[in-house]
Motif scaffolding. Sequence first.
Motif, PDB file in Angstrom:
ATOM      1  N   GLN A 203       6.296  11.737  -4.739  1.00 47.19           N
ATOM      2  CA  GLN A 203       5.575  11.599  -3.603  1.00 47.19           C
ATOM      3  C   GLN A 203       4.343  10.485  -3.921  1.00 47.19           C
ATOM      4  OE1 GLN A 203       3.525  15.306  -2.459  1.00 47.19           O
ATOM      5  NE2 GLN A 203       5.638  16.054  -1.321  1.00 47.19           N
ATOM      6  N   THR A 204       3.983   9.730  -2.710  1.00 45.67           N
ATOM      7  CA  THR A 204       2.875   8.560  -3.524  1.00 45.67           C
ATOM      8  C   THR A 204       1.877   8.781  -2.387  1.00 45.67           C
ATOM      9  OG1 THR A 204       4.056   6.919  -2.018  1.00 45.67           O
ATOM     10  CG2 THR A 204       4.861   7.099  -4.220  1.00 45.67           C
ATOM     11  N   LYS A 205       0.649   8.301  -2.535  1.00 52.98           N
ATOM     12  CA  LYS A 205      -0.399   8.265  -1.907  1.00 52.98           C
ATOM     13  C   LYS A 205      -1.569   6.948  -2.522  1.00 52.98           C
ATOM     14  CE  LYS A 205      -4.583  10.913  -0.691  1.00 52.98           C
ATOM     15  NZ  LYS A 205      -5.191  12.197  -0.790  1.00 52.98           N
ATOM     16  N   VAL A 206      -1.578   6.261  -1.527  1.00 51.75           N
ATOM     17  CA  VAL A 206      -2.425   5.034  -1.704  1.00 51.75           C
ATOM     18  C   VAL A 206      -4.004   5.605  -1.728  1.00 51.75           C
ATOM     19  CG1 VAL A 206      -3.148   2.541  -1.077  1.00 51.75           C
ATOM     20  CG2 VAL A 206      -0.770   3.461  -0.897  1.00 51.75           C
ATOM     21  N   LEU A 207      -4.833   5.345  -2.726  1.00 44.53           N
ATOM     22  CA  LEU A 207      -6.171   5.763  -2.985  1.00 44.53           C
ATOM     23  C   LEU A 207      -6.838   4.656  -2.473  1.00 44.53           C
ATOM     24  CD1 LEU A 207      -6.091   7.745  -6.352  1.00 44.53           C
ATOM     25  CD2 LEU A 207      -5.308   8.630  -4.037  1.00 44.53           C
ATOM     26  N   SER A 208      -6.454   3.686  -2.776  1.00 39.13           N
ATOM     27  CA  SER A 208      -7.505   2.449  -2.193  1.00 39.13           C
ATOM     28  C   SER A 208      -6.515   1.131  -2.186  1.00 39.13           C
ATOM     29  CB  SER A 208      -8.683   2.278  -3.063  1.00 39.13           C
ATOM     30  OG  SER A 208      -8.503   1.875  -4.419  1.00 39.13           O
ATOM     31  N   GLU A 209      -6.869   0.287  -1.517  1.00 38.74           N
ATOM     32  CA  GLU A 209      -6.138  -1.147  -1.330  1.00 38.74           C
ATOM     33  C   GLU A 209      -7.377  -2.365  -0.858  1.00 38.74           C
ATOM     34  OE1 GLU A 209      -2.037  -1.626  -0.288  1.00 38.74           O
ATOM     35  OE2 GLU A 209      -2.682  -3.499   0.825  1.00 38.74           O
ATOM     36  N   LEU A 217      -5.551  -5.530  -4.936  1.00 34.97           N
ATOM     37  CA  LEU A 217      -5.602  -4.568  -6.048  1.00 34.97           C
ATOM     38  C   LEU A 217      -5.367  -3.126  -5.273  1.00 34.97           C
ATOM     39  CD1 LEU A 217      -8.981  -5.569  -7.558  1.00 34.97           C
ATOM     40  CD2 LEU A 217      -6.445  -6.188  -8.239  1.00 34.97           C
ATOM     41  N   ARG A 218      -4.489  -2.338  -5.626  1.00 35.96           N
ATOM     42  CA  ARG A 218      -4.033  -1.125  -5.015  1.00 35.96           C
ATOM     43  C   ARG A 218      -4.012  -0.307  -6.065  1.00 35.96           C
ATOM     44  NH1 ARG A 218       1.907  -1.482  -2.503  1.00 35.96           N
ATOM     45  NH2 ARG A 218       1.032  -2.841  -1.169  1.00 35.96           N
ATOM     46  N   ILE A 219      -4.595   1.095  -5.920  1.00 31.26           N
ATOM     47  CA  ILE A 219      -4.727   2.207  -6.603  1.00 31.26           C
ATOM     48  C   ILE A 219      -3.676   3.275  -5.745  1.00 31.26           C
ATOM     49  CG2 ILE A 219      -5.817   3.987  -7.861  1.00 31.26           C
ATOM     50  CD1 ILE A 219      -7.947   2.105  -8.267  1.00 31.26           C
ATOM     51  N   VAL A 220      -2.866   3.934  -6.547  1.00 26.68           N
ATOM     52  CA  VAL A 220      -1.788   4.625  -5.978  1.00 26.68           C
ATOM     53  C   VAL A 220      -1.874   6.066  -7.067  1.00 26.68           C
ATOM     54  CG1 VAL A 220       0.690   5.228  -5.475  1.00 26.68           C
ATOM     55  CG2 VAL A 220      -0.405   2.672  -5.284  1.00 26.68           C
ATOM     56  N   LEU A 232       0.377  11.191 -11.603  1.00 25.37           N
ATOM     57  CA  LEU A 232      -0.131   9.761 -12.350  1.00 25.37           C
ATOM     58  C   LEU A 232      -0.649   8.749 -11.447  1.00 25.37           C
ATOM     59  CD1 LEU A 232       0.653   8.264 -15.003  1.00 25.37           C
ATOM     60  CD2 LEU A 232       2.773   7.218 -13.924  1.00 25.37           C
ATOM     61  N   THR A 233      -1.569   8.228 -12.147  1.00 30.30           N
ATOM     62  CA  THR A 233      -2.440   7.330 -11.349  1.00 30.30           C
ATOM     63  C   THR A 233      -1.979   5.849 -11.766  1.00 30.30           C
ATOM     64  OG1 THR A 233      -4.277   8.753 -10.996  1.00 30.30           O
ATOM     65  CG2 THR A 233      -4.689   6.508 -10.644  1.00 30.30           C
ATOM     66  N   ILE A 234      -1.750   5.083 -10.897  1.00 28.18           N
ATOM     67  CA  ILE A 234      -1.420   3.388 -11.299  1.00 28.18           C
ATOM     68  C   ILE A 234      -2.380   2.618 -10.709  1.00 28.18           C
ATOM     69  CG2 ILE A 234       1.027   4.168 -11.929  1.00 28.18           C
ATOM     70  CD1 ILE A 234       1.906   2.925  -9.498  1.00 28.18           C
ATOM     71  N   GLU A 235      -2.431   1.431 -10.963  1.00 29.79           N
ATOM     72  CA  GLU A 235      -3.101   0.248 -10.255  1.00 29.79           C
ATOM     73  C   GLU A 235      -2.194  -0.776 -10.357  1.00 29.79           C
ATOM     74  OE1 GLU A 235      -7.057  -2.371 -10.396  1.00 29.79           O
ATOM     75  OE2 GLU A 235      -6.697  -1.355 -11.914  1.00 29.79           O
ATOM     76  N   SER A 304       8.067   5.514 -17.179  1.00 31.87           N
ATOM     77  CA  SER A 304       9.162   5.653 -16.141  1.00 31.87           C
ATOM     78  C   SER A 304       8.794   6.188 -14.911  1.00 31.87           C
ATOM     79  CB  SER A 304      10.218   6.482 -17.025  1.00 31.87           C
ATOM     80  OG  SER A 304      10.841   6.139 -18.012  1.00 31.87           O
ATOM     81  N   ARG A 305       7.897   7.067 -14.828  1.00 27.90           N
ATOM     82  CA  ARG A 305       7.580   7.477 -13.280  1.00 27.90           C
ATOM     83  C   ARG A 305       6.878   6.437 -12.646  1.00 27.90           C
ATOM     84  NH1 ARG A 305      10.124  10.057 -15.856  1.00 27.90           N
ATOM     85  NH2 ARG A 305      11.680   8.781 -14.497  1.00 27.90           N
ATOM     86  N   ALA A 306       6.039   5.415 -13.463  1.00 26.43           N
ATOM     87  CA  ALA A 306       5.543   4.218 -12.724  1.00 26.43           C
ATOM     88  C   ALA A 306       6.611   3.358 -12.221  1.00 26.43           C
ATOM     89  CB  ALA A 306       4.646   3.614 -13.805  1.00 26.43           C
ATOM     90  N   ILE A 307       7.742   3.199 -12.969  1.00 23.29           N
ATOM     91  CA  ILE A 307       8.875   2.441 -12.713  1.00 23.29           C
ATOM     92  C   ILE A 307       9.545   2.985 -11.399  1.00 23.29           C
ATOM     93  CG2 ILE A 307      11.234   1.439 -13.551  1.00 23.29           C
ATOM     94  CD1 ILE A 307       9.955   1.362 -15.976  1.00 23.29           C
ATOM     95  N   ASP A 308       9.572   4.428 -11.329  1.00 21.06           N
ATOM     96  CA  ASP A 308       9.872   5.240 -10.024  1.00 21.06           C
ATOM     97  C   ASP A 308       9.639   4.524  -8.931  1.00 21.06           C
ATOM     98  OD1 ASP A 308      11.812   6.574 -11.796  1.00 21.06           O
ATOM     99  OD2 ASP A 308      10.430   8.292 -11.632  1.00 21.06           O
ATOM    100  N   TYR A 309       8.277   4.466  -8.824  1.00 18.66           N
ATOM    101  CA  TYR A 309       7.613   3.994  -7.882  1.00 18.66           C
ATOM    102  C   TYR A 309       7.616   2.578  -7.555  1.00 18.66           C
ATOM    103  CZ  TYR A 309       3.459   2.057  -4.945  1.00 18.66           C
ATOM    104  OH  TYR A 309       2.766   1.616  -4.024  1.00 18.66           O
ATOM    105  N   LEU A 310       7.740   1.496  -8.624  1.00 21.99           N
ATOM    106  CA  LEU A 310       7.887   0.227  -8.640  1.00 21.99           C
ATOM    107  C   LEU A 310       9.118   0.016  -7.865  1.00 21.99           C
ATOM    108  CD1 LEU A 310       6.613  -0.945 -11.855  1.00 21.99           C
ATOM    109  CD2 LEU A 310       5.377  -1.441 -10.020  1.00 21.99           C
ATOM    110  N   TYR A 311      10.424   0.840  -8.112  1.00 20.17           N
ATOM    111  CA  TYR A 311      11.577   0.424  -7.367  1.00 20.17           C
ATOM    112  C   TYR A 311      11.639   0.884  -6.090  1.00 20.17           C
ATOM    113  CZ  TYR A 311      15.098  -0.287 -11.085  1.00 20.17           C
ATOM    114  OH  TYR A 311      15.782  -1.117 -12.210  1.00 20.17           O
ATOM    115  N   THR A 312      10.587   1.417  -5.461  1.00 26.80           N
ATOM    116  CA  THR A 312      10.590   1.715  -3.978  1.00 26.80           C
ATOM    117  C   THR A 312       9.866   0.222  -3.173  1.00 26.80           C
ATOM    118  OG1 THR A 312       8.178   2.675  -4.117  1.00 26.80           O
ATOM    119  CG2 THR A 312      10.052   3.941  -4.356  1.00 26.80           C
TER     120      THR A 312
END
Length: 858
Positions: A203-209, A217-220, A232-235, A304-312
């Motif tokens: 599941q993904t949630k955009v915290l800010s953009e 700049l996007r924090i997810v 997992l938080t990513i920017e 790898s979980r960050a890559i899961d998101y990047l693949y979307t």
Amino acid sequence: MSTKIYAVSRNHIVSFLKIANFSVRSRKIHKFVSPAPGKYPERCITIETEEMTEFSLIKFIYTVCLFLFTGGLPIYAISQNDAATLDKTSLHQSPRAFSDTLKRKAFLEEIVRLLPPDYTKNGTVSYQDSTFQDWLTRTGELPPDFDKMPSIPSLPNPLIIDEGGKNIPVKTKQQWESKKGWMRKALQHYITGTFPPPPNNLQTKVLSEKKDGQVILRIVELRFGTEHQAKLTIELMIPPGKGPFPVFLSQWNHRGWAQVAVRRGYIGCVYAGADDKDDTEEYSRIWAQHYDFTRIMRRSFAASRAIDYLYTLPLVDKEKIGLTGHSRNGKLSLWAAAFDERIKAVIPSSGGSGGEVPWRYTSHKYDVEDIALLSCAQPAWLHPRLRFFIGREDKLPVDQNSFMALIAPRGLMLSAAVNETAANSLGIEQAYETTKKLYQFLGAENNIAIRFREGQHGTNANDIEAYVDFFDYIFKRSARKPENKLVSSFSFEKWRLLSGENINPLNYPLHSKPSAINGKAEKEMLSLEQWELKKLNIQKQIQWALGTQPPGATNPGPFHFIDEDSGEKYFGTSVQRPESTSVMGRVALAPYNEFGDYLYGYLYYPKAREAEIKAGTIKLPAVIYLHEFDYSKGFSSENYDHEIAPFFQHLVSAGYVVFAYDMIGFGTRLEEGKQFYQRYPHWSKMGKMITDVQSAVTTLANLNFIDSTEITVAGYSLGATAGVFTAALDKRIAKVVSVCGFIPLRTPGAMSNAGLFSWTHVYGLLPRLGFFIGHENRLPFDFDDLLSSIAPRPLLLIAPLRDKEISVNQMERFSEKAGEVYRLYNRMNKIQVYSPLDYNRFSIEMQKKTIEWLKNKE
């Protein structure tokens, strides 16, 4: 004192006594009481000692039991206390199972005794266990039976199946896939721990953009796992344009790195898997019942979980995802890429031990973060099973090059600084060369690279630009290839062609065993006069092996105290040296008061005697300390029990002056070593090392505050070897201390990093002897000859029983042969062998033994 020997039957006790009593009669220092009172009297005996230390007894028992095990007899020595804890059931196992269990328990006791305490402030061993002992208690795990595991001194070969057993070469794609599967399981078992499969509920949630100029700049926040407990938080830093863009993936504290990549047209992506922001620590609790992945592996799993998101994301070019990280993040980057093939290029930057430096090249003689140091200083990083292999790194079925092999044929660059404390350039290069052969097999030779930078651990913008350059090359955004310059490796074949030398070993006589004192028939005992003549021939053969020394002038040194401490700062080195203390002064021999052929060195002296030293009214004994295979720091060993400064201070407190410097090819002389054979093709690095030691002796002998008759050479590992060689040739050296300083050369062996092959083909110390590979029994000398040539001068040999480079029997043969020569001089008390139950290192106990021996004037 006493100890008990347990066996599975009285017959085995009888077998033990037959062998043991032979030794007892020869030494006349033990007696046996059998049967011993106790729970199982028919299965044990008690050994009582007379005129023996506890250690001597342990050594004796270990030696006899080692022989018994080799002969297949299930018997092992255990202490009185341990015997009381044996349960009745274990004694009724099958003989072999009972024997194996006892042996493995004994291995464990030894390992636990040698390990430093866990520094739990840096993390716990697992979610369920605070310390290594807690883990042992909970799991009941024992070390493997090391005697049943093959020894692989060189790095494990990814192109061999069942290495050390059937040794099946990998020739087909199917075989390679099979080997890959085996390595994945082995790495998880010994190093990373097991980890969950990719989640199917991301599941993904955009915290800010927001926009920063033209960059988005996007924090997810990602959620996944059971009941979406894991997060997992990513920017993301998304450059302007339609894409798809390549991705520069790194950890939260490397945002500055990602900024460089964004300017080069990459999506910068950093994730919370770093010390300053870590969402992965909770993973240990969430999956504790099913998986035991370590902190480093949890952070790798997060990549790898960050890559899961990047693949979307349609903006992402899925074939161009590169991962990098520095130090501990370098380790996790290597691990992540090994297990996730979606990562198309990876750069472990200064990952050190557990990263680009293989464990076999982190043993103490290389002076980096060895298994014991790192696993206990950072209990959460590495699987506790790895600790079983302290001092037995050659028994590890896999190593860091196995991670690298799993990355092939994708892009891989190994990156480190030449002088950082946790680096070992030779080990990195060996991993590179081994893995490169696999890349060649897979038709992707250009996809692997190596990069060394000057300085120590840190990086700068230029380094990160170079990392992006590599990603550009792998992703075909640039045609500029990496340079791949090596700094430590040696090629015997290149030297052979360069020098034009060709030696036929069949022209040399056979030698069946060490025989320093024996005559041609190997039975006739020589007289003292005959031995002196034979020693001249041995020295001649040693000189031949060292190569042709070019003529040179002698540097007498400064003659008196020079109040100068800038030393190597004169040319801007970043290597840190042991500093002055309240009791220990330091003075540098540096231009224009250098020693030898324009060499830098440091004198450490008693501050309490400074006035007398400066006035030249005192004569102090001196110790020349020669260091191990420390490529990055030379003699500046540091970290936990690697630290050399306290040893210097203890020597100084005992009234000695200590002289130390970097040997050629190490520390500040790394580049000098790299170019050596281009400049001197008919000499040898060992020959140059010996010349430098002799120059140090000359300088010290000429100093007006040094007693020229009391100059000792003391060294560990390589330094001990150089010291033994020099003392065999130079009688000005009054005493010698050798710690793990010799290995059998005449022992035939496979092409590995052990024995003669390492000297001639890996380290490049004595290349002329490389022609004797396969004909080791024709070598003109061995270490017994060197040791014998030192007689009758005082000689201390520290040879741990667990030194994987030489067996107990081999060590004893060398020392006994040398002892026969000392007997000729009636100086048997001048040679001493100290063999602690320890592995190859210069431990605090061994340092104490050295100082006690030096202080003993008998």
